[in-house]
Write an enzyme that holds these catalytic residues in place. Structure first.
Site, PDB file in Angstrom:
ATOM      1  N   GLY A  13      20.202 -21.800  -8.729  1.00 47.93           N
ATOM      2  CA  GLY A  13      19.013 -20.943  -8.788  1.00 47.93           C
ATOM      3  C   GLY A  13      19.190 -19.736  -7.881  1.00 47.93           C
ATOM      4  O   GLY A  13      20.018 -19.762  -6.954  1.00 47.93           O
TER       5      GLY A  13
ATOM      6  N   LYS B 106       4.496 -12.732  -1.360  1.00 51.69           N
ATOM      7  CA  LYS B 106       5.531 -12.826  -0.309  1.00 51.69           C
ATOM      8  C   LYS B 106       6.420 -11.578  -0.232  1.00 51.69           C
ATOM      9  O   LYS B 106       6.929 -11.258   0.834  1.00 51.69           O
ATOM     10  CB  LYS B 106       6.420 -14.054  -0.536  1.00 51.69           C
ATOM     11  CG  LYS B 106       5.786 -15.359  -0.109  1.00 51.69           C
ATOM     12  CD  LYS B 106       6.805 -16.484  -0.226  1.00 51.69           C
ATOM     13  CE  LYS B 106       6.204 -17.811   0.095  1.00 51.69           C
ATOM     14  NZ  LYS B 106       7.205 -18.891   0.118  1.00 51.69           N
TER      15      LYS B 106
ATOM     16  N   ASP C 286      10.490 -19.942   5.895  1.00 50.92           N
ATOM     17  CA  ASP C 286      11.076 -20.824   4.868  1.00 50.92           C
ATOM     18  C   ASP C 286      12.547 -21.057   5.195  1.00 50.92           C
ATOM     19  O   ASP C 286      13.068 -22.168   5.044  1.00 50.92           O
ATOM     20  CB  ASP C 286      10.997 -20.167   3.479  1.00 50.92           C
ATOM     21  CG  ASP C 286       9.602 -20.276   2.872  1.00 50.92           C
ATOM     22  OD1 ASP C 286       8.858 -21.184   3.258  1.00 50.92           O
ATOM     23  OD2 ASP C 286       9.268 -19.439   2.019  1.00 50.92           O
TER      24      ASP C 286
ATOM     25  N   SER D  17      -1.468 -25.980   3.684  1.00 51.06           N
ATOM     26  CA  SER D  17      -1.393 -25.227   4.945  1.00 51.06           C
ATOM     27  C   SER D  17      -2.643 -25.395   5.815  1.00 51.06           C
ATOM     28  O   SER D  17      -2.517 -25.547   7.038  1.00 51.06           O
ATOM     29  CB  SER D  17      -1.132 -23.744   4.663  1.00 51.06           C
ATOM     30  OG  SER D  17       0.176 -23.599   4.180  1.00 51.06           O
TER      31      SER D  17
ATOM     32  N   SER E  25      -2.851 -25.626  -1.650  1.00 51.68           N
ATOM     33  CA  SER E  25      -2.017 -25.553  -0.447  1.00 51.68           C
ATOM     34  C   SER E  25      -2.397 -26.611   0.593  1.00 51.68           C
ATOM     35  O   SER E  25      -3.577 -26.907   0.796  1.00 51.68           O
ATOM     36  CB  SER E  25      -2.165 -24.166   0.177  1.00 51.68           C
ATOM     37  OG  SER E  25      -1.504 -24.136   1.418  1.00 51.68           O
TER      38      SER E  25
ATOM     39  N   THR F  96       1.586 -16.570   0.671  1.00 53.22           N
ATOM     40  CA  THR F  96       2.193 -17.392  -0.370  1.00 53.22           C
ATOM     41  C   THR F  96       2.174 -16.640  -1.692  1.00 53.22           C
ATOM     42  O   THR F  96       1.809 -15.458  -1.745  1.00 53.22           O
ATOM     43  CB  THR F  96       1.512 -18.786  -0.439  1.00 53.22           C
ATOM     44  OG1 THR F  96       2.251 -19.613  -1.327  1.00 53.22           O
ATOM     45  CG2 THR F  96       0.064 -18.716  -0.901  1.00 53.22           C
TER      46      THR F  96
ATOM     47  N   TYR G 169       9.731 -31.494  -3.653  1.00 54.80           N
ATOM     48  CA  TYR G 169       9.259 -32.679  -2.909  1.00 54.80           C
ATOM     49  C   TYR G 169       8.294 -33.527  -3.735  1.00 54.80           C
ATOM     50  O   TYR G 169       7.859 -34.582  -3.292  1.00 54.80           O
ATOM     51  CB  TYR G 169       8.617 -32.276  -1.571  1.00 54.80           C
ATOM     52  CG  TYR G 169       7.570 -31.202  -1.709  1.00 54.80           C
ATOM     53  CD1 TYR G 169       6.256 -31.521  -1.993  1.00 54.80           C
ATOM     54  CD2 TYR G 169       7.917 -29.871  -1.588  1.00 54.80           C
ATOM     55  CE1 TYR G 169       5.304 -30.524  -2.147  1.00 54.80           C
ATOM     56  CE2 TYR G 169       6.980 -28.865  -1.735  1.00 54.80           C
ATOM     57  CZ  TYR G 169       5.677 -29.203  -2.013  1.00 54.80           C
ATOM     58  OH  TYR G 169       4.747 -28.210  -2.174  1.00 54.80           O
TER      59      TYR G 169
ATOM     60  N   ALA H   7      13.395 -18.681  -2.931  1.00 53.38           N
ATOM     61  CA  ALA H   7      13.817 -19.783  -2.061  1.00 53.38           C
ATOM     62  C   ALA H   7      15.340 -19.804  -1.931  1.00 53.38           C
ATOM     63  O   ALA H   7      15.879 -20.118  -0.861  1.00 53.38           O
ATOM     64  CB  ALA H   7      13.306 -21.105  -2.615  1.00 53.38           C
TER      65      ALA H   7
HETATM   66  P1  NAP Z   1      11.522 -18.496  -8.225  1.00 56.84           P
HETATM   67  O1  NAP Z   1      11.620 -17.289  -7.376  1.00 56.84           O
HETATM   68  O2  NAP Z   1      10.677 -18.486  -9.447  1.00 56.84           O
HETATM   69  O3  NAP Z   1      13.040 -18.898  -8.654  1.00 56.84           O
HETATM   70  C1  NAP Z   1      13.305 -19.985  -9.494  1.00 56.84           C
HETATM   71  C2  NAP Z   1      14.795 -19.983  -9.863  1.00 56.84           C
HETATM   72  O4  NAP Z   1      15.039 -21.122 -10.702  1.00 56.84           O
HETATM   73  C3  NAP Z   1      15.230 -18.750 -10.648  1.00 56.84           C
HETATM   74  O5  NAP Z   1      16.502 -18.344 -10.205  1.00 56.84           O
HETATM   75  C4  NAP Z   1      15.284 -19.245 -12.081  1.00 56.84           C
HETATM   76  O6  NAP Z   1      16.297 -18.640 -12.858  1.00 56.84           O
HETATM   77  C5  NAP Z   1      15.653 -20.698 -11.904  1.00 56.84           C
HETATM   78  N1  NAP Z   1      15.141 -21.474 -13.033  1.00 56.84           N
HETATM   79  C6  NAP Z   1      13.846 -21.750 -13.326  1.00 56.84           C
HETATM   80  N2  NAP Z   1      13.759 -22.498 -14.431  1.00 56.84           N
HETATM   81  C7  NAP Z   1      15.030 -22.687 -14.877  1.00 56.84           C
HETATM   82  C8  NAP Z   1      15.597 -23.361 -15.980  1.00 56.84           C
HETATM   83  N3  NAP Z   1      14.844 -24.024 -16.868  1.00 56.84           N
HETATM   84  N4  NAP Z   1      16.952 -23.361 -16.119  1.00 56.84           N
HETATM   85  C9  NAP Z   1      17.734 -22.702 -15.225  1.00 56.84           C
HETATM   86  N5  NAP Z   1      17.247 -22.039 -14.161  1.00 56.84           N
HETATM   87  C10 NAP Z   1      15.916 -22.034 -13.982  1.00 56.84           C
HETATM   88  O7  NAP Z   1      11.003 -19.731  -7.385  1.00 56.84           O
HETATM   89  P2  NAP Z   1      11.212 -20.018  -5.808  1.00 56.84           P
HETATM   90  O8  NAP Z   1      10.065 -19.484  -5.050  1.00 56.84           O
HETATM   91  O9  NAP Z   1      12.573 -19.624  -5.452  1.00 56.84           O
HETATM   92  O10 NAP Z   1      11.062 -21.621  -5.789  1.00 56.84           O
HETATM   93  C11 NAP Z   1      12.026 -22.411  -6.427  1.00 56.84           C
HETATM   94  C12 NAP Z   1      11.737 -23.898  -6.225  1.00 56.84           C
HETATM   95  O11 NAP Z   1      11.796 -24.211  -4.849  1.00 56.84           O
HETATM   96  C13 NAP Z   1      10.380 -24.368  -6.726  1.00 56.84           C
HETATM   97  O12 NAP Z   1      10.529 -25.645  -7.268  1.00 56.84           O
HETATM   98  C14 NAP Z   1       9.549 -24.431  -5.466  1.00 56.84           C
HETATM   99  O13 NAP Z   1       8.509 -25.375  -5.544  1.00 56.84           O
HETATM  100  C15 NAP Z   1      10.600 -24.882  -4.470  1.00 56.84           C
HETATM  101  N6  NAP Z   1      10.287 -24.463  -3.089  1.00 56.84           N
HETATM  102  C16 NAP Z   1      10.138 -25.446  -2.162  1.00 56.84           C
HETATM  103  C17 NAP Z   1       9.851 -25.099  -0.855  1.00 56.84           C
HETATM  104  C18 NAP Z   1       9.684 -26.179   0.160  1.00 56.84           C
HETATM  105  O14 NAP Z   1       9.098 -25.911   1.223  1.00 56.84           O
HETATM  106  N7  NAP Z   1      10.201 -27.361  -0.074  1.00 56.84           N
HETATM  107  C19 NAP Z   1       9.708 -23.749  -0.494  1.00 56.84           C
HETATM  108  C20 NAP Z   1       9.887 -22.755  -1.484  1.00 56.84           C
HETATM  109  C21 NAP Z   1      10.177 -23.138  -2.794  1.00 56.84           C
HETATM  110  P3  NAP Z   1      16.156 -17.136 -13.424  1.00 56.84           P
HETATM  111  O15 NAP Z   1      16.526 -16.251 -12.261  1.00 56.84           O
HETATM  112  O16 NAP Z   1      17.127 -17.089 -14.540  1.00 56.84           O
HETATM  113  O17 NAP Z   1      14.729 -16.973 -13.854  1.00 56.84           O
END
Ligand code: NAP
Length: 297
Positions: free
Chosen positions: A139, A78, A114, A29, A27, A74, A238, A143
């Site tokens: 997705g 969460k 977020d 943070s 992290s 985190t 990112y 997030a």
């Molecule tokens: P999460 O809860 O695990 O959700 C991931 C989503 O992506 C799920 O809906 C999943 O589908 C889908 N997915 C994953 N692999 C896939 C694939 N191969 N094909 C199709 N769909 C796929 O994760 P999250 O916490 O929401 O985070 C998601 C992304 O956002 C990550 O890359 C994370 O690093 C990024 N993020 C960035 C920030 C930032 O500050 N920039 C903050 C939070 C998150 P299913 O529902 O079918 O499993």
């Protein structure tokens, strides 16, 4: 031989903030919050706390016992943290996740920065807004819930959530339809209608991890799908700073934005909630450029 000067940054009066999660080693943070406290002259120190799942309750009780100022939450806590809190913001309740907890006279209050980090970084980088726009979200994880709700609360006309697991996209659409005036629908990630939906959309938001390091050649959209100049494509990833999705968007003349702003802004907004610090636009942009250099993004 002791080669040191007196380090008086922490005294008996210094307040403590922290990060609760597992893992926490990766992290940024601690650097982000300690940069803010030093830069703004606020007497608070931020530390990482790696906690096992079966010790979560004890960790929260411990935080209360030491009168912690507040903490970030985190992965993987969460959602689970909600049951240990005294209250939380309406937004955090709807998203179902808390990433910031403030200790107000012994009561732990949860927030989700977020969502605000996402919307504000989008507005700053795109010089646009969600008002009256058609949004496509790829997705339906944590997030996506934050991005979808915030887009709807900011006046989006429609939000379409496309996901591999249909039920999760449907849940988000239901939550938006019940709680906002925006029209939300869900669809399958591989639905042939996705191309049409994309054409009708103004803003496309990738919340899947497809394209994230080390899978940098991955892209959530098929190669034949193209963008136009009217599109704003926001990828929450990112690292790399420009995913394949963003490269394609830029090549097609669309506006392409990565998730670094969201990452930095959610931290700055958490710091503001916990310490009460005044955060100007200048501070937000200074932190973004400082950390773009620090992370070489
Ligand atoms: P999460 O809860 O695990 O959700 C991931 C989503 O992506 C799920 O809906 C999943 O589908 C889908 N997915 C994953 N692999 C896939 C694939 N191969 N094909 C199709 N769909 C796929 O994760 P999250 O916490 O929401 O985070 C998601 C992304 O956002 C990550 O890359 C994370 O690093 C990024 N993020 C960035 C920030 C930032 O500050 N920039 C903050 C939070 C998150 P299913 O529902 O079918 O499993």
């Amino acid at each position: 031989m002791l080669k040191a000067e007196i380090d008086a940054r922490v005294s008996g009066k210094t307040k403590v903030m922290g990060l609760l999660g597992n893992p926490v080693e990766h992290s940024i943070s601690p650097q982000l919050h300690n940069t803010l406290s030093r830069g703004l002259g606020i007497d608070v120190i931020y530390l990482p706390f790696k906690v096992e799942r079966d010790s979560l309750e004890a960790a929260v009780e411990g935080f209360k016992a030491i009168n912690i100022a507040g903490f970030n939450v985190t992965i993987p806590f969460k959602e689970e943290i909600l049951r240990f809190l005294d209250d939380c913001s309406e937004e955090a309740k709807l998203i179902g996740a808390v990433n910031t907890v403030v200790n107000r006279s012994g009561k732990l209050i949860g927030y989700n920065t977020d969502a605000k980090g996402f919307s504000r970084s989008f507005e700053d980088a795109s010089k646009s807004s969600f008002y009256n726009k058609n949004i496509l979200i790829l997705g339906a994880g944590g997030a996506a819930r934050a991005a979808a709700l915030k887009s709807a609360l900011k006046g989006a006309d429609t939000v379409v959530i496309a996901n591999r697991t249909a039920k999760k996209a449907l849940d988000i659409a239901d939550m938006i339809n019940k709680n906002t005036s925006c029209k939300a629908v869900s669809m399958d990630f591989n639905d042939a209608g996705l191309v049409k939906t994309l054409d009708k959309s103004d803003i496309i938001i990738n919340t899947t991890p497809i394209g994230m390091h080390p899978d940098i050649h991955g892209c959530p959209l098929h190669d034949e799908i193209s963008f136009s100049k009217k599109h704003i494509v926001y990828d929450l990833i990112y690292n790399p700073s420009e995913t394949k999705l963003l490269k394609r968007a830029r090549a097609d003349g669309a506006t392409a934005i990565n998730g670094l702003g969201m990452l930095i802004y959610q931290g700055v907004f958490a710091f503001k909630i916990i310490t009460g610090a005044n955060i100007s636009n200048d501070i937000l942009s200074a932190m973004l450029s400082l950390f773009s250099n620090y992370l070489s993004i």
